[in-house]
Design an enzyme around this catalytic site. Structure first.
Site, PDB file in Angstrom:
ATOM      1  N   GLN A  87       0.802  -1.224   0.000  1.00 34.62           N
ATOM      2  CA  GLN A  87       0.000   0.000   0.000  1.00 34.62           C
ATOM      3  C   GLN A  87       0.835   1.275   0.000  1.00 34.62           C
ATOM      4  O   GLN A  87       0.334   2.334  -0.370  1.00 34.62           O
ATOM      5  CB  GLN A  87      -0.944  -0.019   1.208  1.00 34.62           C
ATOM      6  CG  GLN A  87      -1.936  -1.171   1.131  1.00 34.62           C
ATOM      7  CD  GLN A  87      -2.894  -1.187   2.307  1.00 34.62           C
ATOM      8  OE1 GLN A  87      -2.618  -1.815   3.321  1.00 34.62           O
ATOM      9  NE2 GLN A  87      -4.008  -0.503   2.196  1.00 34.62           N
ATOM     10  N   HIS A 106       0.738  -9.359   4.710  1.00 36.83           N
ATOM     11  CA  HIS A 106      -0.403  -8.439   4.613  1.00 36.83           C
ATOM     12  C   HIS A 106      -0.977  -8.578   3.194  1.00 36.83           C
ATOM     13  O   HIS A 106      -0.968  -7.629   2.407  1.00 36.83           O
ATOM     14  CB  HIS A 106       0.041  -7.011   4.926  1.00 36.83           C
ATOM     15  CG  HIS A 106      -1.083  -6.086   5.314  1.00 36.83           C
ATOM     16  ND1 HIS A 106      -1.136  -5.421   6.511  1.00 36.83           N
ATOM     17  CD2 HIS A 106      -2.203  -5.716   4.650  1.00 36.83           C
ATOM     18  CE1 HIS A 106      -2.239  -4.668   6.567  1.00 36.83           C
ATOM     19  NE2 HIS A 106      -2.901  -4.834   5.448  1.00 36.83           N
ATOM     20  N   ASN A 123      -2.287 -10.750   8.498  1.00 36.44           N
ATOM     21  CA  ASN A 123      -3.226  -9.642   8.644  1.00 36.44           C
ATOM     22  C   ASN A 123      -4.635 -10.060   8.226  1.00 36.44           C
ATOM     23  O   ASN A 123      -4.835 -10.561   7.119  1.00 36.44           O
ATOM     24  CB  ASN A 123      -2.785  -8.462   7.778  1.00 36.44           C
ATOM     25  CG  ASN A 123      -3.729  -7.278   7.940  1.00 36.44           C
ATOM     26  OD1 ASN A 123      -3.802  -6.674   9.004  1.00 36.44           O
ATOM     27  ND2 ASN A 123      -4.490  -6.963   6.890  1.00 36.44           N
ATOM     28  N   GLU A 124      -5.575  -9.848   9.092  1.00 41.64           N
ATOM     29  CA  GLU A 124      -7.003 -10.013   8.817  1.00 41.64           C
ATOM     30  C   GLU A 124      -7.359 -11.222   7.944  1.00 41.64           C
ATOM     31  O   GLU A 124      -7.774 -11.069   6.793  1.00 41.64           O
ATOM     32  CB  GLU A 124      -7.555  -8.734   8.164  1.00 41.64           C
ATOM     33  CG  GLU A 124      -7.448  -7.532   9.073  1.00 41.64           C
ATOM     34  CD  GLU A 124      -8.169  -6.306   8.524  1.00 41.64           C
ATOM     35  OE1 GLU A 124      -8.567  -6.295   7.354  1.00 41.64           O
ATOM     36  OE2 GLU A 124      -8.342  -5.338   9.285  1.00 41.64           O
TER      37      GLU A 124
HETATM   38  C1  BGC Z   1      -6.445  -3.540   6.148  1.00 36.95           C
HETATM   39  C2  BGC Z   1      -5.707  -2.374   5.537  1.00 36.95           C
HETATM   40  C3  BGC Z   1      -6.718  -1.447   4.900  1.00 36.95           C
HETATM   41  C4  BGC Z   1      -7.604  -0.893   5.986  1.00 36.95           C
HETATM   42  C5  BGC Z   1      -8.672   0.073   5.522  1.00 36.95           C
HETATM   43  C6  BGC Z   1      -7.712  -3.174   6.846  1.00 36.95           C
HETATM   44  O1  BGC Z   1      -8.734  -4.030   6.420  1.00 36.95           O
HETATM   45  O2  BGC Z   1      -5.589  -4.305   6.941  1.00 36.95           O
HETATM   46  O3  BGC Z   1      -4.772  -2.866   4.625  1.00 36.95           O
HETATM   47  O4  BGC Z   1      -6.136  -0.425   4.169  1.00 36.95           O
HETATM   48  O5  BGC Z   1      -8.253  -1.927   6.658  1.00 36.95           O
HETATM   49  O6  BGC Z   1      -9.588  -0.563   4.714  1.00 36.95           O
END
Ligand code: BGC
Length: 406
Positions: A19, A126, A169-170
């Site tokens: 990003q 990520h 991540n998530e």
């Molecule tokens: C993610 C980020 C994303 C942010 C805003 C999260 O879901 O980890 O990469 O930019 O939220 O949407």
């Protein structure tokens, strides 16, 4: 009223490689320029609305080259912690071939962060992956988990200055968007496959956890988990039952699956869903972000209280909003932190807050237009300009407290 945070509470902001870095070559950068993606954006009139360049990560915020300046700025803004991610596709561009220069690059990045007395939180994955790993099916094939744990071990050994590691991540956002709703590469729409990938990510975390511990027994390891505050809209049994089901599926199942392999919980928090007629809805009459996400800063209180069950320290590893004009961000930060403070008073072991994001960045399928940064990026000149909210946040950090009347 003055609300003091615990001594040693960590304050900062987060980013992720694809990003902000620029110049990444992975499954996402390939997807951005694929004929299918371009045709889809054209069909939906999105090129007209935002311009073509909006959708191509390209040089992004050029953080790969400008990181010294960015961490200097983080320091100036009072930050005591920062979260970055490693770009696996740079480090292992070919299967089993590790690029020593790229490893050195990340060592320099960590030295730069540490040089400012800032605590680094490092994410191993990520969402972007090397092309070869993607070609092998990514986390859709459990046999590939070994590649991820090898990468994790290698990084833990190469970056001994890092104490806090976030493996993944998530996992829920990734499987939902990439395998269930077909929005992100590989754009599958298969709920069963999605569920299997979700399980594979839990297994990948556990494998990486043990691999890192084998080389660095003192490492602190967790995931960044996106948890939502689900609320029953009406006090009726089916809404309550659906709330509990969503809680289990979205918020707790993954954390339960890794509960023996986590030293802390990384919480990413953005959403509040009221369950009405079997599904989460937006609330009415509330402030909205530029992405039309409901701004519900109080929701984090409930999410944090629910995480007490794991008896692990909690670091908020993301929380923020798209707000180009910085109209809501100061209010949002203040109200969120009030809710965090209240959760701490009520027994949640929260030890740090990292805002998303340190700077404007490439917001995945939306591209560059949503502005999440404490620091504004002028993409034409790469100039960095801290928004007023960054200065406001700095005051909170310096006081380690929020004053209601400020
Ligand atoms: C993610 C980020 C994303 C942010 C805003 C999260 O879901 O980890 O990469 O930019 O939220 O949407």
């Amino acid at each position: 009223m003055r609300r003091e945070f615990p001594k040693g509470f960590l304050w900062g902001a987060s980013t992720a490689s694809h990003q902000v870095e620029g110049g990444t070559k992975n499954q996402w950068s390939d997807w951005e320029v694929s004929p299918e993606r371009i045709a889809d954006l054209e069909r939906r009139g999105l090129f007209k609305e935002h311009g073509r360049e909006n959708f191509i990560s390209g040089t992004a915020a050029d953080h790969y080259r400008r990181y010294p300046e960015d961490f200097a700025l983080a320091k100036e803004l009072g930050h005591t912690a920062t979260r970055i991610s490693l770009e696996w596709s740079r480090i292992e561009p070919e299967e089993g071939v590790f690029d020593e220069e790229e490893i050195r690059h990340y060592r320099d990045v960590i030295d730069s962060i540490r040089g400012y007395g800032i605590e680094p939180f490092v994410t191993l994955w990520h969402w972007t992956m090397p092309r070869w790993f993607y070609a092998r099916g990514g986390f859709g094939d459990r046999r590939n988990i070994r590649f991820f744990s090898r990468f994790a071990a290698k990084m833990a050994a190469a970056l001994p200055e890092v104490r806090f590691w976030i493996t993944i991540n998530e996992p829920e956002i990734y499987t939902q968007n990439s395998y269930m709703q077909g929005l992100w590469p590989p754009q599958e729409k298969n709920w069963i496959k999605g569920w299997l990938v979700f399980q594979a990510l839990a297994a990948a975390h556990r494998a990486a956890y043990h691999a890192i511990k084998a080389v660095r027994s003192d490492a602190q390891i967790g995931v960044s988990k996106n948890n939502i505050y689900f609320e029953a809209y009406r006090d009726q049994w089916w809404d309550v039952l659906m709330k509990k089901t969503f809680d289990w599926l979205w918020n707790f199942h993954f954390l339960n699956a890794i509960r023996r392999e986590q030293d802390f919980i990384g919480l990413n928090h953005y959403f509040h869903g009221r369950i009405k007629n079997w599904r989460p809805n937006q609330n009415e009459n509330v402030r909205m972000s530029d992405l039309d996400w409901e701004l519900s800063p109080d929701a984090i209180y409930h999410v944090l209280m629910d995480l007490r069950r794991y008896h692990a320290p909690i670091y908020i590893t993301e929380n923020g909003l798209a707000d180009a004009e910085d109209r809501h961000r100061p209010w949002f930060i203040k109200e969120t932190l009030k809710a965090v403070h209240r959760a701490i008073q009520d027994g949640a072991d929260v030890r740090g807050y990292l805002h998303w994001a340190l700077m404007d960045n490439f917001e995945w399928a939306h591209g560059f237009w949503p502005r999440f940064g404490l620091v504004e990026i002028d993409y034409a000149t790469q100039e960095r300009r801290p928004r007023p909210s960054a200065e406001y946040y700095k005051k909170i950090i310096e006081a380690n407290a929020i004053d209601d009347d400020e």
